[in-house]
Design a protein around this motif. Sequence first.
Motif: not given
Length: 162
Positions: A8-9, A55-56, A69-72
């Motif tokens: 989930s992201f 990413l962030d 690796d992008v979870d949360q």
Amino acid sequence: MTYVLPISFSLNGQVVALEVPVHTLLIDLVRDRLGLKGTKRSCDMEVCGACTMLLDGEPISSCTTLAVDVDQREVTTIEGVTPPVGLSRVQKAFVLHGGLQCGFCTPGFIMAVTALLKATPHPTDEEIRHYLHGNLCRCTGYVKIFETVKSLAAENASEGAP
């Protein structure tokens, strides 16, 4: 048998929850499964910058980032920086200053420049070169791209951006 994990992201401000095979690359998930085609695939080796996503808030090569690796976390694509109507200020500057030609590398450059100006509103020439070193363009010769970023930094300075 393929091992699958739930993730989930946030994608461009919208929560996405799904199951993905552990070997799925972020670029494949976003382009093929979620249908956002603005991010381009080119080298598949983290060399050219065409697949740049945030990413962030930090630029990453989506061609070498596993989707698990992008979870949360928060992922932003070129579609996420484009307003519902018109273009973002970075996109407008690329058009105004001729920082694009064929357009293939443009989404990656726009993502990198967006991240740069958020992190460093008034970058030096050296900071601009460093931040864009991972993006390749075969058409422009980089001069117009560099001028585009300089114009945005000057605009930030005139508006009193921190």
